[in-house]
Design an enzyme around this catalytic site. Structure first.
Site, mmCIF file in Angstrom:
data_model
loop_
_atom_site.group_PDB
_atom_site.id
_atom_site.type_symbol
_atom_site.label_atom_id
_atom_site.label_comp_id
_atom_site.label_asym_id
_atom_site.label_seq_id
_atom_site.Cartn_x
_atom_site.Cartn_y
_atom_site.Cartn_z
ATOM 1 N N GLY A 1 36.325 142.471 43.401
ATOM 2 C CA GLY A 1 35.867 143.777 42.916
ATOM 3 C C GLY A 1 34.473 143.757 42.332
ATOM 4 N N LEU B 1 31.606 143.367 44.179
ATOM 5 C CA LEU B 1 30.570 143.801 45.125
ATOM 6 C C LEU B 1 30.810 145.194 45.675
ATOM 7 C CD1 LEU B 1 30.166 140.544 47.278
ATOM 8 C CD2 LEU B 1 28.763 141.279 45.346
ATOM 9 N N GLY B 2 32.043 145.625 45.696
ATOM 10 C CA GLY B 2 32.334 146.927 46.290
ATOM 11 C C GLY B 2 33.821 147.114 46.474
ATOM 12 N N TYR C 1 52.252 124.853 41.764
ATOM 13 C CA TYR C 1 52.439 125.967 40.829
ATOM 14 C C TYR C 1 53.074 125.418 39.566
ATOM 15 C CZ TYR C 1 52.580 131.058 41.437
ATOM 16 O OH TYR C 1 52.299 132.392 41.433
ATOM 17 N N ALA D 1 44.203 136.006 48.834
ATOM 18 C CA ALA D 1 45.611 135.745 48.538
ATOM 19 C C ALA D 1 46.256 134.810 49.563
ATOM 20 C CB ALA D 1 46.362 137.071 48.506
ATOM 21 N N PRO E 1 37.621 148.491 40.922
ATOM 22 C CA PRO E 1 38.645 148.816 41.917
ATOM 23 C C PRO E 1 40.024 148.356 41.426
ATOM 24 C CG PRO E 1 36.808 147.608 42.915
ATOM 25 C CD PRO E 1 36.643 147.507 41.440
ATOM 26 N N SER F 1 51.557 144.361 45.137
ATOM 27 C CA SER F 1 50.129 144.105 45.394
ATOM 28 C C SER F 1 49.690 144.741 46.709
ATOM 29 C CB SER F 1 49.840 142.601 45.383
ATOM 30 O OG SER F 1 50.664 141.924 46.316
HETATM 31 C C1 FAD Z 1 54.678 137.883 39.808
HETATM 32 C C2 FAD Z 1 53.414 137.596 40.539
HETATM 33 C C3 FAD Z 1 53.459 136.858 41.697
HETATM 34 C C4 FAD Z 1 52.288 136.582 42.399
HETATM 35 N N1 FAD Z 1 52.363 135.884 43.557
HETATM 36 C C5 FAD Z 1 51.250 135.681 44.297
HETATM 37 C C6 FAD Z 1 51.317 135.003 45.540
HETATM 38 O O1 FAD Z 1 52.379 134.574 45.983
HETATM 39 N N2 FAD Z 1 50.166 134.840 46.234
HETATM 40 C C7 FAD Z 1 48.975 135.329 45.783
HETATM 41 O O2 FAD Z 1 47.978 135.181 46.462
HETATM 42 N N3 FAD Z 1 48.885 135.957 44.592
HETATM 43 C C8 FAD Z 1 49.984 136.153 43.855
HETATM 44 N N4 FAD Z 1 49.896 136.813 42.652
HETATM 45 C C9 FAD Z 1 48.599 137.306 42.183
HETATM 46 C C10 FAD Z 1 48.255 138.723 42.677
HETATM 47 O O3 FAD Z 1 49.399 139.358 43.161
HETATM 48 C C11 FAD Z 1 47.210 138.646 43.763
HETATM 49 O O4 FAD Z 1 45.983 138.225 43.189
HETATM 50 C C12 FAD Z 1 46.990 139.932 44.545
HETATM 51 O O5 FAD Z 1 46.220 139.645 45.682
HETATM 52 C C13 FAD Z 1 46.346 141.044 43.751
HETATM 53 O O6 FAD Z 1 46.454 142.233 44.508
HETATM 54 P P1 FAD Z 1 46.497 143.661 43.787
HETATM 55 O O7 FAD Z 1 46.506 144.684 44.859
HETATM 56 O O8 FAD Z 1 47.596 143.716 42.820
HETATM 57 O O9 FAD Z 1 45.091 143.675 43.096
HETATM 58 P P2 FAD Z 1 44.705 144.110 41.612
HETATM 59 O O10 FAD Z 1 45.485 143.308 40.643
HETATM 60 O O11 FAD Z 1 44.764 145.572 41.495
HETATM 61 O O12 FAD Z 1 43.189 143.639 41.578
HETATM 62 C C14 FAD Z 1 42.848 142.285 41.631
HETATM 63 C C15 FAD Z 1 41.323 142.167 41.803
HETATM 64 O O13 FAD Z 1 40.956 142.667 43.083
HETATM 65 C C16 FAD Z 1 40.091 143.793 42.959
HETATM 66 N N5 FAD Z 1 40.489 144.759 43.974
HETATM 67 C C17 FAD Z 1 41.712 145.301 44.181
HETATM 68 N N6 FAD Z 1 41.700 146.114 45.247
HETATM 69 C C18 FAD Z 1 40.434 146.081 45.729
HETATM 70 C C19 FAD Z 1 39.773 146.719 46.819
HETATM 71 N N7 FAD Z 1 40.410 147.546 47.643
HETATM 72 N N8 FAD Z 1 38.470 146.458 47.007
HETATM 73 C C20 FAD Z 1 37.794 145.609 46.204
HETATM 74 N N9 FAD Z 1 38.356 144.988 45.153
HETATM 75 C C21 FAD Z 1 39.669 145.215 44.933
HETATM 76 C C22 FAD Z 1 40.253 144.291 41.548
HETATM 77 O O14 FAD Z 1 39.095 144.921 41.064
HETATM 78 C C23 FAD Z 1 40.547 143.008 40.803
HETATM 79 O O15 FAD Z 1 39.346 142.351 40.531
HETATM 80 C C24 FAD Z 1 51.052 137.073 41.908
HETATM 81 C C25 FAD Z 1 51.016 137.828 40.734
HETATM 82 C C26 FAD Z 1 52.176 138.085 40.054
HETATM 83 C C27 FAD Z 1 52.117 138.879 38.795
#
Ligand code: FAD
Length: 668
Positions: free
Chosen positions: A379, A381-382, A588, A328, A244, A318
């Site tokens: 990602g 489990l589903g 951090y 998150a 995903p 995100s």
């Molecule tokens: C500049 C920067 C700042 C950040 N700040 C924060 C912050 O303040 N707080 C925080 O918590 N994180 C932060 N992060 C980390 C990141 O943004 C989080 O982990 C975020 O929740 C990922 O979401 P995404 O939609 O981009 O997921 P992706 O990067 O696309 O995927 C992350 C994981 O989730 C899975 N996944 C995605 N969507 C689904 C779905 N619908 N169903 C099942 N699995 C899924 C993917 O397979 C993968 O394993 C930051 C990252 C960066 C680069």
């Protein structure tokens, strides 16, 4: 495929009960619906659509409603087919991400730090407060702190060379079945590369210098929950691997394809499932498709007067599903909570079937909470397809603030006291001295809110701050939200506590500036990479009594490791406390070094990060507070959650996905 056919489950939408008649709050529902359908009414089509969405939230299973079952519970596919009133709202990030996003770095194509012809740092574009501004001090800071020099520049490839990209291997039988579903897909190299990674340093480095060994073979864009059900069924039938993809902001290698995966890898991009399906004003919840990205979610809810308040620093890109999948945390969690506090209901499609609760209630005592199998499942489990999330009316008033402390220890003690008294503002962040100095390096030329913190302090410095060592002091930035009067009372309470720890109020502008920089800081790494500087951030959570020791020990360990590994320049090693809790805080770390003279910088970097993580664990910190485990940190999972704990997770995986369809190999 084991168990019941998953498609049968998609109809099992939990009823939602709304006790008051919507018309009581919204005037005539019929009139509004007619307005929306006709595209007339006050304002343009979008407000009418919004209104209809709110109304449909009220109508979900309302006892007042006499509609037959099928009409009362709108499924997303029905909504989508509902014509003009429910046209999908376009996402800020297009389906073809390459149209506006960088292929080998962070964020928008038009936004980056550069050194201009005069050798001054500049931030390009028009999207951010810092855009178009010159930052006269940044170059000097990079020279002094990191030993970087404009003479030592690396030119990375400007364009993706598609001939470097591994070929797409997809069997024709699957493609035929997929075409029959009419779900959108692509086998183009660019689409596949864009979904082959997140934003770990090593991933970006690979893009700049070479290519991944394995990337998705095909990208599929489901439009709704039912599409996901079909894709998962096909994956089970043809034995494919699904990864995903939400917003692609992972910083745990979670999106990277296992190099030895021989099955076809499907990147299931959720971005086209991005609608707010209904808003329930009575219960203050909204039911939303999981692919919506943070900035769209908050903007669209805002148009109806609501917010979720969930604001991770990555919220521009995100997605809601990604937040759920990674557990998150947003910067305003003190008021709104982390994702686990915000979520009311989750729907996830697994190879075993659809998992969801039968009702949308605030709490249940029905054994372990099944949401906690889903949240953080990364990602494996589903696919999370729909989420009901708490919403709140947009706060009447917001106020920034800042406090300067004589040193980090006093600052931490103050944050601890504020947490103890449970009066933390929506956000409170404490940066150490190195980050305070770094903030000065981002001072733009023009007089504005970005006027340097140091400048702003000058006039106080001589009088009030006598005795504060500029090389020791540290700063907390604050964000208050709520009713104006309460905010002002709250502010006074916090500043009074700060004063007891030697903290001095340092102004609203300095606080606001700190938060404004949040979104541009992520762009700095790409500038560093152009000048032999590599950097990364990582986080942990730690009990209060260990915060100071952990911060000091980890920063020192990084410096020591750099020396031992032959890094020829002193590293930048700094930290900040970003979240506070009753029992501890989230810390951090930022860490960067100049790798000139080192032949395998990423290997060296990874050794140092590993050492830093060992140090964190040895000091009582957690493996992760919110970035998740992915593949980057899974070596420490057993130690973190015990043998039995890991066994429990494994048995859930074994039951839900025995053929490892969700084979990204995160966590376990
Ligand atoms: C500049 C920067 C700042 C950040 N700040 C924060 C912050 O303040 N707080 C925080 O918590 N994180 C932060 N992060 C980390 C990141 O943004 C989080 O982990 C975020 O929740 C990922 O979401 P995404 O939609 O981009 O997921 P992706 O990067 O696309 O995927 C992350 C994981 O989730 C899975 N996944 C995605 N969507 C689904 C779905 N619908 N169903 C099942 N699995 C899924 C993917 O397979 C993968 O394993 C930051 C990252 C960066 C680069």
């Amino acid at each position: 495929m084991p168990g019941a056919p998953i498609s049968a489950c998609s109809a099992s939408r939990p009823p939602q009960r709304v006790t008051s008649h919507p018309a009581a709050q919204h005037g005539s529902a019929m009139a509004a619906a007619a307005e929306a359908a006709a595209g007339s009414g006050p304002g343009s089509q979008p407000p009418a659509q919004r209104r209809l969405r709110i109304l449909s939230g009220h109508l979900q299973g309302s006892p007042a409603s006499r509609a037959p079952e099928a009409e009362r519970f709108l499924s997303p596919s029905q909504c989508r087919a509902g014509g003009a009133a429910e046209q999908p709202v376009a996402s800020t990030i297009p389906k073809k991400r390459q149209e506006i996003l960088k292929w080998n770095g962070w964020g928008y194509n038009d936004s980056k730090f550069i050194f201009n012809k005069k050798g001054q740092a500049e931030f390009t574009g028009k999207r951010y407060r810092l855009s178009g501004m010159v930052l006269p001090v940044l170059k000097e800071w990079m020279e002094k702190t990191l030993g970087a020099s404009l003479e030592h520049k690396i030119t990375s490839r400007a364009f993706l060379n598609t001939s470097d990209v591994p070929p797409s291997i997809v069997n024709e039988e699957f493609l035929q079945d997929l075409r029959a579903t009419k779900i959108s897909y692509s086998q183009e190299a660019e689409d596949r590369v864009f979904r082959a990674h997140g934003h770990c340093l090593h991933e970006i480095f690979v893009l700049r210098e070479g290519m991944f060994k394995r990337i998705p073979d095909i990208v599929i864009w489901p439009g709704c929950h039912d599409d996901v059900v079909k894709i998962v069924e096909l994956a089970c039938k043809h034995n494919l691997c699904i990864i995903p993809f939400g917003g692609g902001t992972s910083v745990s290698s979670a999106l990277e394809c296992p190099a030895d995966e021989r099955r076809t890898i499907v990147s299931l991009d959720t971005s086209q499932m991005n609608q707010i399906l209904w808003i329930d004003e009575k219960n203050l919840t909204a039911h939303i498709e999981a692919g919506i990205i943070g900035q769209d979610l908050e903007r669209q809810l805002g148009e109806s007067g609501y917010c979720t308040g969930h604001e991770p620093d990555s919220m521009e890109f995100s997605s809601l599903g990604g937040w759920v999948a990674t557990r998150a945390s947003g910067m305003k969690k003190n008021i709104y909570g982390n994702i686990e506090d915000l979520v009311v209901h989750i729907k996830m499609v697994t190879p075993r079937g659809v998992i969801e609760k039968s009702c949308q209630v605030p709490r249940m005592s029905t054994g372990p909470d099944i949401h906690h199998f889903i949240m953080g499942s990364e990602g494996t489990l589903g696919v999370v397809t729909e989420v009901t999330i708490k919403i709140r009316p947009i706060p009447e008033y917001q106020k920034y603030g800042s406090v300067v402390f004589p040193n980090f220890e006093r600052g931490v003690a103050c944050l601890r006291e504020i947490a103890k008294q449970r009066c933390a503002p929506a956000s409170i962040r404490l940066v150490d001295n190195a980050q305070f100095q770094f903030g000065h390096a981002l001072k733009p030329q023009v007089a504005s809110i970005f006027t340097s913190f140091l400048d702003g302090l000058k006039k106080f410095y001589i009088t009030k701050f006598k005795g504060f060592d500029p090389n020791e002091l540290c700063v907390a930035t604050l964000l208050f939200e709520g009713d104006r009067e309460k905010v002002l009372q709250h502010e006074k309470q916090v500043y009074d506590i700060a004063a007891k720890f030697g903290g001095l109020a340092a102004g609203e502008d300095n606080g606001q500036r700190g938060y404004m920089l949040t979104f541009v800081i992520a762009y700095l790494r790409d500038l560093g990479l152009d000048y032999y500087v590599i950097g990364e951030s990582f986080e942990t959570s730690v009990p209060w009594d260990r915060v100071i020791d952990l911060c000091r020990n980890v920063k020192e360990r990084i410096v020591r490791e750099c020396k031992e590994k032959g890094v020829q320049f002193a590293p930048f090693s700094t930290c900040r406390v970003t979240q506070t809790y009753d029992a501890g805080a989230c810390v951090y770390f930022y860490f960067a070094f100049n790798y000139r003279g080192i032949s395998d910088p990423i290997h060296v970097y990874e050794q140092i990060e590993t050492a830093a993580r060992e140090e964190i664990l040895a000091n009582g910190g957690s493996l992760s507070h919110h970035h998740g485990v992915g593949k980057l940190r899974k070596q420490w999972m057993k130690e973190s959650i015990s043998d039995v704990g890991l066994g429990m997770l494994k048995s859930v995986k074994e039951y839900v996905d025995p053929n490892n369809i969700f084979g990204n190999r995160n966590l376990l």
